[in-house]
Design an enzyme around this catalytic site. Structure first.
Site, PDB file in Angstrom:
ATOM      1  N   ASP A 251       7.874  -5.061  -0.592  1.00 64.50           N
ATOM      2  CA  ASP A 251       6.985  -4.948   0.380  1.00 64.50           C
ATOM      3  C   ASP A 251       7.985  -5.026   1.808  1.00 64.50           C
ATOM      4  O   ASP A 251       7.554  -4.424   2.659  1.00 64.50           O
ATOM      5  CB  ASP A 251       5.774  -5.584   0.498  1.00 64.50           C
ATOM      6  CG  ASP A 251       4.729  -5.289  -0.327  1.00 64.50           C
ATOM      7  OD1 ASP A 251       4.771  -4.197  -0.722  1.00 64.50           O
ATOM      8  OD2 ASP A 251       3.788  -6.103  -0.374  1.00 64.50           O
TER       9      ASP A 251
ATOM     10  N   ARG B 164       8.731   5.498   0.186  1.00 60.22           N
ATOM     11  CA  ARG B 164       9.541   4.755   1.297  1.00 60.22           C
ATOM     12  C   ARG B 164      10.878   4.882   1.332  1.00 60.22           C
ATOM     13  O   ARG B 164      11.654   4.606   2.383  1.00 60.22           O
ATOM     14  CB  ARG B 164       8.939   3.047   1.138  1.00 60.22           C
ATOM     15  CG  ARG B 164       7.567   2.983   1.467  1.00 60.22           C
ATOM     16  CD  ARG B 164       7.309   1.475   1.530  1.00 60.22           C
ATOM     17  NE  ARG B 164       5.896   1.202   2.090  1.00 60.22           N
ATOM     18  CZ  ARG B 164       5.076   0.352   1.673  1.00 60.22           C
ATOM     19  NH1 ARG B 164       5.512  -0.615   0.973  1.00 60.22           N
ATOM     20  NH2 ARG B 164       3.809   0.122   2.369  1.00 60.22           N
TER      21      ARG B 164
ATOM     22  N   LYS C  61       4.881   3.948  -3.546  1.00 60.09           N
ATOM     23  CA  LYS C  61       4.056   3.043  -2.609  1.00 60.09           C
ATOM     24  C   LYS C  61       3.229   4.068  -1.732  1.00 60.09           C
ATOM     25  O   LYS C  61       2.842   4.932  -2.270  1.00 60.09           O
ATOM     26  CB  LYS C  61       5.005   2.196  -1.728  1.00 60.09           C
ATOM     27  CG  LYS C  61       6.021   1.221  -2.620  1.00 60.09           C
ATOM     28  CD  LYS C  61       5.224   0.581  -3.409  1.00 60.09           C
ATOM     29  CE  LYS C  61       4.633  -0.929  -2.704  1.00 60.09           C
ATOM     30  NZ  LYS C  61       3.840  -2.096  -3.524  1.00 60.09           N
TER      31      LYS C  61
END
Length: 442
Positions: A315, A346, A342
């Protein structure tokens, strides 16, 4: 798109913030409290869009949830006390909500539908569908194992299952299903993933056995309500850690941050780059380690990130890429296939934005080379959050080292995980404002 964030560079950063409650823990506390008997009080709850989606779904399942700012009170209904919802349960943008709640709904005695926004309904769900079906669940998905998920609840039976990837969402889904199943569920893990569910369950009176690369859950337990304090979110703190590292003359204190070892890779990686990050007043809140983090401006250097760090830092990788762009030399990060599925792709999104900001980088199917410079000044530009909260906040942090104004499309999507982002940013001297999109021009 209704808004654009704008940033301005800074000459220094300083200040102290008490970071918001942990998002992962807030989700799990809601779900376990709903399954418990009696009342649970959650302190430090994160009222972000993702966690509110979990709360709203539980209300639709007839769980009594009351919230007063960051304190949530829940009257649990027990393992089989949930009631049929009157409409599909909309998980909005929250993969955690969908995957964990699916493990609970699979064992209920009614039908339900889990849906979400356009982004969530593109994310992979086969990873939870396959083992839940092996346990006896009936789940019908959209094409390519994506949501909406049509779940016909029925009695489940424990299984022996090898997790195909180090995913805390998958692991937690199956722990919850295992609690509601007959018999024993044995999960064979592969690699490290966050362990908040395992740490939190005993606070509700539940039991599981954790061995090296194995988790054993016995069905038929009873959970009991409790008072629970949520630690500060390390993933949220990471944005301000990087801001302090790359801004000139910076010293920032971030209070009450969870430093769970299954989450703390971002601290280690930034320290490996030469970042001066100190952990003060280390202690425990319940089962979770906590510290006050002090971060100073540092001259960073590029590093190669070993594959075993990726799941632990997944993350935080978007903001890590911003740090890498300001580090002297090349940073290489591989094993990034999960980053492409995600809330956005990303890897592609960050590469495109870095290039727009004047950063040279090479991207492959699952890797990136970032060619950093310690004297980096990001180009003034208009960049794109791609509707992804972590990308929006990462780009806002880049603004502290820009040569001029950055414009960030749909910056307000940060509310998915941190509605307080701009307040925290202002508290340490960052310049992050908002304007209406119709008043902005390239």
């Amino acid at each position: 798109m209704t808004n654009i964030w704008h940033t301005a560079p800074v000459s220094a950063l300083s200040g102290e913030i008490t970071i918001c409650g942990d998002k992962s823990m807030s989700h799990r506390a809601l779900l376990l409290a709903a399954l418990a008997e009696g009342q649970t009080e959650i302190r430090g709850f994160l009222p972000c869009a993702d966690c509110l989606a979990t709360a709203q779904a539980l209300r639709a399942l007839w769980v009594d949830i009351q919230r007063e700012k960051e304190i949530v009170t829940i009257r649990g209904v027990g393992f089989l006390g949930l009631q049929p919802p009157k409409a599909p349960l909309n998980m909005q943008n929250s993969g955690t909500s969908m995957r964990l709640l699916a493990g609970i709904l699979a064992a209920q005695r009614f039908e339900s539908v889990l849906c979400g926004d356009e982004s969530l309904e593109k994310r992979p769900m086969q990873r939870i569908i396959t083992p839940l079906v092996q346990m006896g669940a009936k789940i019908v998905s959209h094409s390519n194992f994506t949501a909406p998920l049509h779940i016909s609840g029925r009695p489940l039976t424990g299984i022996d299952y090898a997790l195909p990837l180090p995913s805390a969402q998958l692991k937690s889904c199956l722990i919850l299903a295992g609690l509601l199943a007959d018999g024993t569920t044995r999960l064979h893990t592969c690699g490290i993933s966050r362990d908040h569910t395992e740490r939190m369950l005993p606070l509700f009176g539940g039991a599981l056995e954790t061995q090296k690369e194995q988790i054993i859950v016995t069905g038929g337990q009873k959970l009991h309500g409790c008072v629970l304090e949520i630690v500060g979110d390390l993933s949220a703190a990471a944005f301000f850690m990087v801001a302090a590292l790359i801004a000139p003359r910076a010293e920032v204190v971030i209070r009450n941050v969870g430093i769970n070892p299954t989450r703390s890779a971002i601290i280690t990686l930034l320290q490996k780059m030469g970042g001066r990050i100190e952990l003060h007043h280390q202690r425990f809140w319940g089962a979770e380690p906590v510290a006050d983090i002090v971060v100073y401006h540092s001259k960073l250097r590029g590093i190669t990130v070993a594959p075993e760090w990726i799941a632990n830092a997944i993350d935080e990788l978007p903001i890590f890429f911003i740090a890498a762009a300001c580090a002297e030399g090349t940073t290489f990060v591989g094993n990034l296939s999960e980053l492409r599925v995600k809330e956005s792709d990303r890897l592609a999104a960050m590469a495109q934005n870095l290039q727009t900001l004047g950063v040279a980088c090479d991207v492959g199917a699952d890797f990136i080379h970032i060619y950093g410079r310690s004297d980096r000044q990001f180009l003034p530009a208009r960049v794109n959050s791609f509707g992804d909260h972590r990308i929006a906040m990462s780009l806002a942090v880049a603004g502290v080292r820009a040569a001029g104004e950055l414009l960030i499309d749909d910056g307000a999507v940060a509310a998915v995980s941190m509605p307080q982002f701009r307040d925290f940013a202002a508290a340490i001297g960052m310049n992050v404002g908002e304007k209406d999109a119709k008043n902005c021009h390239d």
